[in-house]
Design a protein around this motif. Structure first.
Motif, PDB file in Angstrom:
ATOM      1  N   THR A  42       0.828  -1.204   0.000  1.00  0.00           N
ATOM      2  CA  THR A  42       0.000   0.000   0.000  1.00  0.00           C
ATOM      3  C   THR A  42       0.866   1.259   0.000  1.00  0.00           C
ATOM      4  O   THR A  42       1.915   1.305   0.631  1.00  0.00           O
ATOM      5  N   GLU A  44      -1.028   4.184   0.312  1.00  0.00           N
ATOM      6  CA  GLU A  44      -1.964   4.975   1.106  1.00  0.00           C
ATOM      7  C   GLU A  44      -2.926   4.016   1.791  1.00  0.00           C
ATOM      8  O   GLU A  44      -2.895   2.803   1.542  1.00  0.00           O
ATOM      9  N   GLN A  45      -3.768   4.542   2.665  1.00  0.00           N
ATOM     10  CA  GLN A  45      -4.733   3.672   3.337  1.00  0.00           C
ATOM     11  C   GLN A  45      -5.672   3.052   2.307  1.00  0.00           C
ATOM     12  O   GLN A  45      -6.188   3.737   1.433  1.00  0.00           O
ATOM     13  N   LYS A  46      -5.888   1.737   2.404  1.00  0.00           N
ATOM     14  CA  LYS A  46      -6.732   1.040   1.450  1.00  0.00           C
ATOM     15  C   LYS A  46      -7.840   0.274   2.155  1.00  0.00           C
ATOM     16  O   LYS A  46      -7.653  -0.236   3.268  1.00  0.00           O
ATOM     17  N   SER A  47      -8.970   0.190   1.467  1.00  0.00           N
ATOM     18  CA  SER A  47     -10.133  -0.497   2.012  1.00  0.00           C
ATOM     19  C   SER A  47     -10.439  -1.739   1.175  1.00  0.00           C
ATOM     20  O   SER A  47     -10.362  -1.714  -0.054  1.00  0.00           O
ATOM     21  N   PHE A  48     -10.807  -2.834   1.856  1.00  0.00           N
ATOM     22  CA  PHE A  48     -11.174  -4.084   1.198  1.00  0.00           C
ATOM     23  C   PHE A  48     -12.482  -4.592   1.788  1.00  0.00           C
ATOM     24  O   PHE A  48     -12.779  -4.365   2.961  1.00  0.00           O
ATOM     25  N   ASP A  66     -11.348  -5.182  -3.665  1.00  0.00           N
ATOM     26  CA  ASP A  66     -10.821  -3.872  -3.288  1.00  0.00           C
ATOM     27  C   ASP A  66     -11.938  -2.848  -3.357  1.00  0.00           C
ATOM     28  O   ASP A  66     -13.100  -3.181  -3.646  1.00  0.00           O
ATOM     29  N   SER A  67     -11.626  -1.565  -3.117  1.00  0.00           N
ATOM     30  CA  SER A  67     -12.652  -0.527  -3.046  1.00  0.00           C
ATOM     31  C   SER A  67     -13.293  -0.222  -4.395  1.00  0.00           C
ATOM     32  O   SER A  67     -14.338   0.424  -4.456  1.00  0.00           O
ATOM     33  N   LYS A  68     -12.669  -0.695  -5.501  1.00  0.00           N
ATOM     34  CA  LYS A  68     -13.230  -0.482  -6.841  1.00  0.00           C
ATOM     35  C   LYS A  68     -14.055  -1.675  -7.315  1.00  0.00           C
ATOM     36  O   LYS A  68     -14.587  -1.668  -8.419  1.00  0.00           O
ATOM     37  N   HIS A 202      -0.519  -5.878   1.970  1.00  0.00           N
ATOM     38  CA  HIS A 202      -1.865  -6.322   2.342  1.00  0.00           C
ATOM     39  C   HIS A 202      -2.095  -7.806   2.060  1.00  0.00           C
ATOM     40  O   HIS A 202      -3.019  -8.404   2.615  1.00  0.00           O
TER      41      HIS A 202
END
Length: 219
Positions: A42, A44-48, A66-68, A202
């Protein structure tokens, strides 16, 4: 009710339909010769989004987006919670981490390793929390049985939220139940959000989370 449509996963309460990840999913770049390790670090901060279900019929496991909305990880290669060996894979089925359950006396632990030599062992930390409101698991790096000689991570469980911390106590990742933006609709207990901090691999964090879920019989 669950519906698979155009590589989309929908959770359908009685009269409503809720997507567990955003509308637009972009293709994952699979360029030949690319250093895959860079895909998992990562910046930057990533969301899953972690869905505690396998996409493969009649198997147990989980699916991670992932966030997309891109499918990033999957575990769908076992059919029993007592399975002794489980594989964390990428979307193409390539094994990233092999996870093996171990038992020493009365206590279970879980070991994970990948093809690049990264190894870890996860076991319950039997030290009593000062507040008594949380429990923790210790992640020991390397293959040695001497915990005092190895670098460590820690998973701290605070009810519906658990965090991954490094040896200095710095927050590395947080996992909690995913909340819907639509009032009155609930994803359910098997849909989670994982936030991973910058400069963190991650795929390694995902390996720890899968190992933890297996030991807790959540997966």
């Amino acid at each position: 009710m669950q519906i698979l449509s155009n590589d989309r996963i929908w959770i359908c309460p009685a009269k409503n339909m809720v997507k567990i990840h955003p509308d637009q999913a972009l293709p994952v770049d699979s360029s030949a010769g690319e250093d895959k390790s860079s895909l998992y670090m990562t910046t930057e901060q990533k969301s899953f989004t972690i869905w505690m279900r396998s996409l493969v019929f009649h198997t147990k496991g989980c699916t991670v987006f992932d966030s997309k909305g891109n499918l990033i990880y999957r575990v769908d290669n076992y059919d029993s919670k007592s399975c002794s060996e489980v594989y964390l894979m990428d979307l193409y089925g390539e094994i990233l981490y092999t996870l093996r359950q171990k038992k020493l006396g009365l206590f279970k632990s879980l070991e994970g390793y990948n093809s690049t030599g990264t190894r870890f062992r996860l076991r319950k930390n039997f030290k009593i929390s000062p507040s008594g409101s949380s429990s923790s698991y210790k992640v020991v790096m390397g293959s040695s049985r001497d915990d005092t000689q190895q670098s460590c991570y820690k998973i701290v469980n605070r009810g519906s939220v658990f965090t991954v911390e490094d040896g200095s106590g710095r927050l590395v990742a947080e996992v909690k139940k995913k909340q819907s933006n639509i009032n009155g609709l609930d994803y359910g207990e098997d849909v989670l959000t994982m936030m991973v901090e910058p400069e963190v691999d991650h795929s390694f964090i995902m390996g720890i989370v899968i190992a933890y879920s297996l030991l807790k019989c959540k997966l």
